[in-house]
Design a protein around this motif. Sequence first.
Motif, PDB file in Angstrom:
ATOM      1  N   PRO A  25     -16.486 -28.458  20.378  1.00 42.23           N
ATOM      2  CA  PRO A  25     -17.465 -27.639  19.650  1.00 42.23           C
ATOM      3  C   PRO A  25     -17.930 -26.429  20.460  1.00 42.23           C
ATOM      4  O   PRO A  25     -18.221 -26.533  21.650  1.00 42.23           O
ATOM      5  CB  PRO A  25     -18.630 -28.599  19.409  1.00 42.23           C
ATOM      6  CG  PRO A  25     -18.062 -29.971  19.573  1.00 42.23           C
ATOM      7  CD  PRO A  25     -16.935 -29.844  20.552  1.00 42.23           C
ATOM      8  N   ARG A  26     -17.969 -25.264  19.815  1.00 40.41           N
ATOM      9  CA  ARG A  26     -18.547 -24.054  20.412  1.00 40.41           C
ATOM     10  C   ARG A  26     -20.036 -24.053  20.079  1.00 40.41           C
ATOM     11  O   ARG A  26     -20.430 -24.189  18.921  1.00 40.41           O
ATOM     12  CB  ARG A  26     -17.892 -22.807  19.815  1.00 40.41           C
ATOM     13  CG  ARG A  26     -16.385 -22.691  20.058  1.00 40.41           C
ATOM     14  CD  ARG A  26     -15.763 -21.756  19.013  1.00 40.41           C
ATOM     15  NE  ARG A  26     -16.003 -22.283  17.661  1.00 40.41           N
ATOM     16  CZ  ARG A  26     -15.772 -21.608  16.537  1.00 40.41           C
ATOM     17  NH1 ARG A  26     -15.315 -20.365  16.587  1.00 40.41           N
ATOM     18  NH2 ARG A  26     -16.001 -22.146  15.367  1.00 40.41           N
ATOM     19  N   ILE A  27     -20.864 -23.891  21.107  1.00 44.01           N
ATOM     20  CA  ILE A  27     -22.317 -23.989  20.941  1.00 44.01           C
ATOM     21  C   ILE A  27     -22.937 -22.621  21.197  1.00 44.01           C
ATOM     22  O   ILE A  27     -22.632 -21.969  22.192  1.00 44.01           O
ATOM     23  CB  ILE A  27     -22.901 -25.007  21.946  1.00 44.01           C
ATOM     24  CG1 ILE A  27     -22.243 -26.385  21.764  1.00 44.01           C
ATOM     25  CG2 ILE A  27     -24.420 -25.102  21.791  1.00 44.01           C
ATOM     26  CD1 ILE A  27     -22.446 -27.307  22.946  1.00 44.01           C
ATOM     27  N   GLY A  28     -23.820 -22.172  20.309  1.00 41.13           N
ATOM     28  CA  GLY A  28     -24.508 -20.894  20.496  1.00 41.13           C
ATOM     29  C   GLY A  28     -26.014 -21.063  20.441  1.00 41.13           C
ATOM     30  O   GLY A  28     -26.528 -22.031  19.870  1.00 41.13           O
ATOM     31  N   LEU A  29     -26.717 -20.113  21.053  1.00 44.68           N
ATOM     32  CA  LEU A  29     -28.182 -20.076  21.005  1.00 44.68           C
ATOM     33  C   LEU A  29     -28.581 -19.012  19.982  1.00 44.68           C
ATOM     34  O   LEU A  29     -28.195 -17.838  20.123  1.00 44.68           O
ATOM     35  CB  LEU A  29     -28.731 -19.711  22.389  1.00 44.68           C
ATOM     36  CG  LEU A  29     -30.234 -19.428  22.506  1.00 44.68           C
ATOM     37  CD1 LEU A  29     -31.059 -20.673  22.208  1.00 44.68           C
ATOM     38  CD2 LEU A  29     -30.567 -18.881  23.897  1.00 44.68           C
ATOM     39  N   LEU A  30     -29.332 -19.369  18.959  1.00 46.64           N
ATOM     40  CA  LEU A  30     -29.762 -18.391  17.948  1.00 46.64           C
ATOM     41  C   LEU A  30     -30.669 -17.362  18.610  1.00 46.64           C
ATOM     42  O   LEU A  30     -31.647 -17.712  19.255  1.00 46.64           O
ATOM     43  CB  LEU A  30     -30.517 -19.090  16.807  1.00 46.64           C
ATOM     44  CG  LEU A  30     -30.928 -18.179  15.641  1.00 46.64           C
ATOM     45  CD1 LEU A  30     -29.707 -17.610  14.916  1.00 46.64           C
ATOM     46  CD2 LEU A  30     -31.821 -18.925  14.653  1.00 46.64           C
ATOM     47  N   ASN A  31     -30.303 -16.089  18.456  1.00 46.21           N
ATOM     48  CA  ASN A  31     -31.064 -15.060  19.158  1.00 46.21           C
ATOM     49  C   ASN A  31     -30.997 -13.740  18.396  1.00 46.21           C
ATOM     50  O   ASN A  31     -30.309 -13.621  17.391  1.00 46.21           O
ATOM     51  CB  ASN A  31     -30.536 -14.909  20.597  1.00 46.21           C
ATOM     52  CG  ASN A  31     -31.631 -14.487  21.572  1.00 46.21           C
ATOM     53  OD1 ASN A  31     -32.569 -13.771  21.207  1.00 46.21           O
ATOM     54  ND2 ASN A  31     -31.524 -14.932  22.809  1.00 46.21           N
ATOM     55  N   VAL A  32     -31.739 -12.744  18.892  1.00 41.76           N
ATOM     56  CA  VAL A  32     -31.828 -11.448  18.221  1.00 41.76           C
ATOM     57  C   VAL A  32     -30.859 -10.424  18.811  1.00 41.76           C
ATOM     58  O   VAL A  32     -30.893  -9.251  18.443  1.00 41.76           O
ATOM     59  CB  VAL A  32     -33.266 -10.899  18.270  1.00 41.76           C
ATOM     60  CG1 VAL A  32     -34.205 -11.827  17.495  1.00 41.76           C
ATOM     61  CG2 VAL A  32     -33.756 -10.740  19.702  1.00 41.76           C
ATOM     62  N   GLY A  33     -30.012 -10.867  19.720  1.00 38.44           N
ATOM     63  CA  GLY A  33     -29.003  -9.984  20.292  1.00 38.44           C
ATOM     64  C   GLY A  33     -27.950 -10.860  20.928  1.00 38.44           C
ATOM     65  O   GLY A  33     -28.209 -12.024  21.254  1.00 38.44           O
ATOM     66  N   GLY A  50     -22.984 -18.690  24.493  1.00 36.30           N
ATOM     67  CA  GLY A  50     -23.972 -17.625  24.633  1.00 36.30           C
ATOM     68  C   GLY A  50     -24.832 -17.447  23.397  1.00 36.30           C
ATOM     69  O   GLY A  50     -24.917 -18.337  22.547  1.00 36.30           O
ATOM     70  N   ASN A  51     -25.488 -16.289  23.318  1.00 34.51           N
ATOM     71  CA  ASN A  51     -26.361 -15.977  22.185  1.00 34.51           C
ATOM     72  C   ASN A  51     -25.541 -15.690  20.933  1.00 34.51           C
ATOM     73  O   ASN A  51     -24.466 -15.097  21.014  1.00 34.51           O
ATOM     74  CB  ASN A  51     -27.196 -14.728  22.496  1.00 34.51           C
ATOM     75  CG  ASN A  51     -28.214 -14.968  23.589  1.00 34.51           C
ATOM     76  OD1 ASN A  51     -28.794 -16.053  23.685  1.00 34.51           O
ATOM     77  ND2 ASN A  51     -28.452 -13.952  24.417  1.00 34.51           N
ATOM     78  N   VAL A  52     -26.090 -16.079  19.796  1.00 37.18           N
ATOM     79  CA  VAL A  52     -25.489 -15.699  18.514  1.00 37.18           C
ATOM     80  C   VAL A  52     -26.573 -15.175  17.588  1.00 37.18           C
ATOM     81  O   VAL A  52     -27.643 -15.752  17.474  1.00 37.18           O
ATOM     82  CB  VAL A  52     -24.737 -16.864  17.816  1.00 37.18           C
ATOM     83  CG1 VAL A  52     -23.393 -17.094  18.470  1.00 37.18           C
ATOM     84  CG2 VAL A  52     -25.558 -18.151  17.806  1.00 37.18           C
ATOM     85  N   VAL A 111     -28.236 -23.775  18.278  1.00 36.54           N
ATOM     86  CA  VAL A 111     -29.497 -24.416  18.659  1.00 36.54           C
ATOM     87  C   VAL A 111     -30.629 -23.393  18.711  1.00 36.54           C
ATOM     88  O   VAL A 111     -30.427 -22.222  19.028  1.00 36.54           O
ATOM     89  CB  VAL A 111     -29.399 -25.140  20.020  1.00 36.54           C
ATOM     90  CG1 VAL A 111     -28.380 -26.274  19.955  1.00 36.54           C
ATOM     91  CG2 VAL A 111     -29.070 -24.190  21.159  1.00 36.54           C
ATOM     92  N   THR A 112     -31.829 -23.870  18.373  1.00 37.03           N
ATOM     93  CA  THR A 112     -33.041 -23.056  18.442  1.00 37.03           C
ATOM     94  C   THR A 112     -34.227 -24.014  18.320  1.00 37.03           C
ATOM     95  O   THR A 112     -34.046 -25.205  18.075  1.00 37.03           O
ATOM     96  CB  THR A 112     -33.057 -21.984  17.327  1.00 37.03           C
ATOM     97  OG1 THR A 112     -34.200 -21.133  17.484  1.00 37.03           O
ATOM     98  CG2 THR A 112     -33.124 -22.629  15.938  1.00 37.03           C
TER      99      THR A 112
END
Lengths: 316, 316
Positions: free
Chosen positions: B181-189, B214-216, B230-231
């Motif tokens: 699984p590719r995991i991303g962090l919900l973000n604004v950039g 990284g961030n998504v 994740v967030t």
Amino acid sequence: MTTPPVAGGRPHPRVALDAMGGDHAPAATVAGALLVRDDDLEVVLVGDAERLRSQLEEAGAAGAFEIVHAGEVVGMDEDPALALRGKRDASIRVAAALVADGKADALLSAGSTGATLAAGLLAIGRLDGVRRPAVAAVLPTRGGPTVLLDAGASPDVQPEALVAYAVMGAAFAGVRGVGAPRIGLLNVGGEPGKGNALAKAAYSALEAVEGFIGNVEPDAVLAGEVDVVVTDGFTGNVFLKTLEAAGAAAEEGTGPGAAVLLGCARPVLVAHGAADAREVAAALRTAAGVVAAGLTERIAEQLVATGTREEASDDG
Amino acid sequence: MTTPPVAGGRPHPRVALDAMGGDHAPAATVAGALLVRDDDLEVVLVGDAERLRSQLEEAGAAGAFEIVHAGEVVGMDEDPALALRGKRDASIRVAAALVADGKADALLSAGSTGATLAAGLLAIGRLDGVRRPAVAAVLPTRGGPTVLLDAGASPDVQPEALVAYAVMGAAFAGVRGVGAPRIGLLNVGGEPGKGNALAKAAYSALEAVEGFIGNVEPDAVLAGEVDVVVTDGFTGNVFLKTLEAAGAAAEEGTGPGAAVLLGCARPVLVAHGAADAREVAAALRTAAGVVAAGLTERIAEQLVATGTREEASDDG
């Protein structure tokens, strides 16, 4: 609504355009400025004078605008504070200085929002009582346009900031012709007591604000149940970007094209980084409209009238 | 994937259904249970025995399910902790106790998510290393389903919680058949250093997690660039509700119908408050699927294997 005289005895609002800001600059910025040549506004192009002159010549419009030279550019992915410190001749800094010195009435950039905010704060400063300016975006909803702030300027704020956002957003809605703006707090439930610690504390602080109707969930915002919706800049930016990603909203600004940074001492506006000539033109008209409507003066009055002052409880 | 034996030597997973939870309970819950009568799962109806019996009789299905009586109900707008303290005979509490006592394998409710979470924590408890369970919702994206957590369980968390979410979400995606699984962090950039203080600290903590890319931003999530995003529970719930309001996502669950509360010591699932019979049936199948897949055991293993432990740095 009173329309105050434009500063400096100018017949029309003058906009300092960061001509190097944005994905398609300077081609899109120069072409956008040319689209508003016949409008009631003046444009000052700020950036690499040689490139700007050659852009104008190519368009057969040599000498159409005043050009103010700036030899550096802040990139979209640079740290704004660091970049501004290192680049004293950055176009956004030079453009902001023109507004600070009264040589222009508003600042517009399609470059980095963070750098525009930082340059605005550095050169132009904040209105009395405001610590953290907010990006005001205008969302199309089923009940008409709704002002969202903060749409992304300040990701970490104290609850009191949201009170300032409510007062500034109501003034903004007022300038846009809304009589008694209904103000909501973006939240995950409609009832009091919902949300995270910031939302709960902000709810309590907002109860004293005229027009505050309580929490609003995303569906209530899209249904047009409020004229102004306030939240922190992180949540607001996630909200806005999710609407955009889902195809449910285009960021608009006062008119289309630009979002206004509310809380700066003079009008500061940001356009989309991907803005094309048509969007730059719309943003220039929006900037001129904000000046002509006296938005900044109106916000300053409302902050004083409501006794709104953010606490200086953190470092920003 | 190993399928562990269902506890208690039962031939099929047994789901304790809070038959009084949800906007259309008990009509929708009983009708939903009847739709899965021929499936490989057992349902225990928990609630007002007389009403449940009469619902079954009306449907010509008297005696179709075991009924466990509970004389009280927690309302959707009640404070979960207060309501559970005051109502010892609430259906959600009695249903949770069945799971805690091994008389059922999973808990399902379409009632208040907060009350379901509180009852789960009270009666069933957390997995070792987890302090704040997270709601895992499954979003349809252009690249296939993506697991979002926390979709709304815990609005205020420390950065370390998002590491536990990443590990739990990856295990969940694994059970759903996603290889790495590719995991991303919900973000604004997209770039490192973006976001609010929580996102910045979580980014640093997540760098040690296998699969973290990284961030998504919201558009990257909808493009299917990650399998797990994740967030915190406030941002996640705003994100989910905005997608729903914009018509871009229906909350799905493992299969459709329910979201799983990851981090509880036994499977706990929540269905939409507005769930109809068909959605209750889908949620029951999802609950049985989670039990059969050994999701909780897999998450427990992964938390141990990765040494993931949330710090006990606050009061929750």
